[in-house]
Design an enzyme around this catalytic site. Sequence first.
Site, PDB file in Angstrom:
ATOM      1  N   CYS A 153       0.830  -1.208   0.000  1.00  0.00           N
ATOM      2  CA  CYS A 153       0.000   0.000   0.000  1.00  0.00           C
ATOM      3  C   CYS A 153       0.868   1.262   0.000  1.00  0.00           C
ATOM      4  CB  CYS A 153      -0.917  -0.054   1.222  1.00  0.00           C
ATOM      5  SG  CYS A 153      -1.783   1.481   1.588  1.00  0.00           S
ATOM      6  N   CYS A 171      -0.053   3.919   2.596  1.00  0.00           N
ATOM      7  CA  CYS A 171       0.337   3.461   3.938  1.00  0.00           C
ATOM      8  C   CYS A 171       1.799   3.816   4.202  1.00  0.00           C
ATOM      9  CB  CYS A 171       0.153   1.949   4.069  1.00  0.00           C
ATOM     10  SG  CYS A 171      -1.549   1.383   3.875  1.00  0.00           S
TER      11      CYS A 171
END
Length: 110
Positions: A33, A36
């Site tokens: 991600c 993230c």
Amino acid sequence: MAGATITVTDANFDELVLKSDKPVLVDFWAAWCGPCRQIAPSLEAIAAEHDEIIVAKLNIDENPGIAAKYGVMSIPTLNVYQGGEVAKTIVGAKPKAAIVKDLDGFIGAK
């Protein structure tokens, strides 16, 4: 515990998060991600600057049970747990200042 994020798992979530006497900000994330990874330095800084909250990271690929239990559908999702309950949910990548603003009431201004 201030100064660094902690890693939580399906196995230790209840002990480290739900039974904590401090609010716990849990970052639901995954290695693949991008957003993230983008907010990770901000979360590290918040952990270093605020000892009144614990910042924890939970990898949803390695620990799908907790993510499913709390209905985490997109990442990054940041849940603040207080007294064993979700007290606040923040979804999506934001600049550090915006995350700190969202945590108002859990952390003091620095």
